[in-house]
Design an enzyme around this catalytic site. Structure first.
Site, PDB file in Angstrom:
ATOM      1  N   GLY A 263      31.758 -12.408 -21.073  1.00  0.00           N
ATOM      2  CA  GLY A 263      31.129 -11.111 -20.877  1.00  0.00           C
ATOM      3  C   GLY A 263      30.585 -10.935 -19.467  1.00  0.00           C
ATOM      4  O   GLY A 263      31.102 -11.506 -18.498  1.00  0.00           O
ATOM      5  N   SER A 264      29.527 -10.176 -19.347  1.00  0.00           N
ATOM      6  CA  SER A 264      29.018  -9.770 -18.039  1.00  0.00           C
ATOM      7  C   SER A 264      28.487 -10.918 -17.187  1.00  0.00           C
ATOM      8  O   SER A 264      28.284 -10.728 -15.983  1.00  0.00           O
ATOM      9  CB  SER A 264      27.918  -8.721 -18.216  1.00  0.00           C
ATOM     10  OG  SER A 264      28.458  -7.529 -18.750  1.00  0.00           O
ATOM     11  N   ALA A 265      28.261 -12.092 -17.760  1.00  0.00           N
ATOM     12  CA  ALA A 265      27.873 -13.237 -16.936  1.00  0.00           C
ATOM     13  C   ALA A 265      28.954 -13.527 -15.903  1.00  0.00           C
ATOM     14  O   ALA A 265      28.686 -14.059 -14.820  1.00  0.00           O
ATOM     15  CB  ALA A 265      27.627 -14.467 -17.817  1.00  0.00           C
ATOM     16  N   LYS A 267      30.408 -11.403 -14.176  1.00  0.00           N
ATOM     17  CA  LYS A 267      30.260 -10.490 -13.037  1.00  0.00           C
ATOM     18  C   LYS A 267      29.650 -11.184 -11.821  1.00  0.00           C
ATOM     19  O   LYS A 267      29.837 -10.727 -10.680  1.00  0.00           O
ATOM     20  CB  LYS A 267      29.396  -9.293 -13.433  1.00  0.00           C
ATOM     21  CG  LYS A 267      30.059  -8.363 -14.435  1.00  0.00           C
ATOM     22  CD  LYS A 267      29.114  -7.290 -14.933  1.00  0.00           C
ATOM     23  CE  LYS A 267      29.796  -6.407 -15.969  1.00  0.00           C
ATOM     24  NZ  LYS A 267      28.861  -5.455 -16.616  1.00  0.00           N
TER      25      LYS A 267
END
Length: 544
Positions: A263-265, A267
């Protein structure tokens, strides 16, 4: 001269008489441990070295336990013997034991690893042909706390999984095969793990699993300058003295064997990639006013800002749209090359034999770069994210993780520069900003300058993204002014609760869990909290 000659002859005769007597005695005595009688597959458990944590706590050691054997060629009245043995060992299979005792073998096991009281009771039976042998049994004083790191051994004391298997593979197995260390004390082996930090992390992860009704949890703490793993937990875990528990499918090591979309980790890596180009800075803007349509796919934001955003805004508001546009500004080939440099295309190798291979797209197109940019479409082992995450904040050096102590000098030699010091400094700034102003506010621990990136990924179920099952992650570091440790936390299928107003995203569960872990382990690891600012005439306060 005659007297001297007689004296010499007498002396030589006495020596030969002693030697002859000893040879007769050895030829007629029955060995107490008839190892040479063992048949193929009937081994005696070997000695193993103690395993210690970094401060000397014993994590694994051997104890001597009795095992009972039989010499069928010396036995008579087998049925009576079986009945008598079962009065002490009722779990013995009479049919199997009858087959063993009716053979013409010189040695068979009756039961391995019995208790001293069972040995005394069997000895009192006085059954001809029954004997005892001392063997080595592996015990783990910390129980399940370090199970996924240490692994376990079989009944012959051979390493089957984890660091125990590594020991056999590297040198211990060859030593035993050569017959050089069956009962020889061996030098202890020291790990980089700190049992105190390991316990604190496991305790907090168990509490988080219970609080958020998760089906599993995992976490790790790594020294960002040496690659040493100070703690690594995967729940559910198991008792290493009951290896059958480890065979249950939910007992895998989620840090090294499981692979997940983070997920957004993810990013954090996309942002570092963009900054590393030199063409994109923290204040560079990208259009996030509307979703991106790619064929039948639509990329939108969880909490849409619907505006033009800087890289700083994109990071702290965790914009999928902005991150996707950043990745496309670098390009597909540049994106692949950067992730390959961070090790995301290869299986991570450590002292633990178990490791999962990353899952990458067979055909990598623009849509793949867009979705992988914000953590969907590529699955990696969490320990890979830990190693790559450390490089983002330690000055840009990619250092392989290890479970044994490693001097800084050796780590410097092994490290590979993957981003510049300037990019690393910017990432530390953004990570800290995300905790003070962004999605990770609940991870803040006064005095320790926590920074990081949260991630919430929808799980793939039957080939489709589920709207009801998520995996939440948090990649964090402390203190961001001079990073020493990286802390990774993951919860599998956390549920929204009353305290989180029904939200199940990472900012509500893994972020505060990481904060609790840091608050407990920072003093253990010797990180001094920053003194709180006070008036010159006021009391001195400190966060701890």
């Amino acid at each position: 001269m005659r007297n001297r000659l007689i004296l010499a002859m007498t002396a030589f005769a006495a020596v030969y008489l002693v030697i002859s007597g000893r040879l007769v005695l050895l030829a007629t005595m029955t060995p107490s441990t008839p190892i040479h009688y063992l048949n193929p597959g009937e081994q005696v458990s070997h000695a193993r070295p103690d395993i210690l944590d970094r401060v000397g706590n014993v994590l694994a050691t051997d104890i001597n336990v009795p095992s009972v054997y039989a010499e069928p060629v010396k036995m008579f009245g087998i049925d009576d013997a079986i009945e008598e043995l079962r009065t002490v060992l009722p779990d013995l299979d009479p049919a199997d034991l009858r087959t063993k005792l009716s053979s013409d073998k010189q040695f068979v096991w009756v039961k391995r690893e019995i208790t001293p009281s069972e040995k005394a009771a069997i000895h009192a039976l006085g059954i001809p042909g029954i004997g005892f042998m001392e063997e080595n049994k592996r015990v783990y004083p910390a129980g399940p706390i370090t199970s996924h790191i240490l692994g376990y051994v079989n009944i012959d004391n051979q390493g089957i999984a984890g660091f125990e298997k590594h020991l056999d593979t590297e040198w211990l197995g060859a030593l035993h095969d050569a017959g050089l260390a069956r009962n020889t004390p061996l030098e202890p082996v020291r790990l980089s793990i700190d049992l105190r930090a390991q316990h604190a992390m496991r305790d907090e992860l168990m509490a988080a699993m219970d609080k958020f009704h998760s089906i599993a949890a995992a976490g790790a703490i790594m020294d960002v300058h040496t690659g040493e793993m100070l703690a690594m937990v995967s729940l559910p875990d198991f008792d290493p003295e009951r290896p059958v528990e480890a065979l249950q499918k939910d007992r895998i090591n989620r840090m090294t064997t499981g692979v997940y979309e983070l997920g957004s980790a993810f990013k954090a890596f996309t942002t570092a990639m963009a900054l590393e180009t030199g063409r994109i800075g923290i204040n560079t803007t990208f259009d996030a006013r509307s979703p991106i349509r790619v064929g039948s796919n639509t990329i939108g934001d969880y909490h849409a800002e619907n505006r033009i955003m800087t890289v700083e805004d994109i990071y702290i508001h965790s914009s999928n749209i902005g991150t996707a546009r950043m990745a496309m500004a670098v390009g597909v080939e540049g994106h692949k090359a950067f992730l390959r440099k961070l090790g995301f295309f290869d299986r991570m190798t450590t002292e633990l034999p178990e490791s999962g291979a990353p899952i990458v797209p067979e055909r990598w197109r623009e849509v793949n770069t867009m979705t992988i940019a914000f953590g969907h479409g590529m699955s990696v082992a969490p320990i890979q994210a830990v190693a790559a995450g450390a490089a983002l904040i330690n000055g840009g050096r990619m250092i392989p993780p290890t479970f044994v102590p490693r001097p800084v000098e050796l780590a410097d030699m092994m490290g590979e520069q993957v981003i510049s010091q300037e990019t690393s400094d910017k990432m530390r700034y953004l990570m800290r900003l995300n905790v003070t102003k962004g999605t990770a506010k609940k991870a803040n621990v006064p005095g320790y300058e926590v920074g990081g990136k949260t991630g919430t990924a929808e799980k793939v179920v039957n080939g489709r993204y589920s709207s009801t099952k998520v995996l939440t992650t948090f990649l964090s570091t402390f203190p961001t002014s001079d990073p020493k440790y990286l802390v990774f936390v993951m919860l599998d299928e956390p549920q929204g609760i009353k305290e989180t107003y029904g939200y199940r995203t990472s900012g509500w569960n893994v972020a505060p869990t990481a904060g609790n872990i840091i608050a407990r382990v920072a003093p253990i690891l010797g990180v001094v909290p920053e003194l709180a600012p006070v008036a010159s005439d006021g009391p001195l306060s400190v966060s701890y």
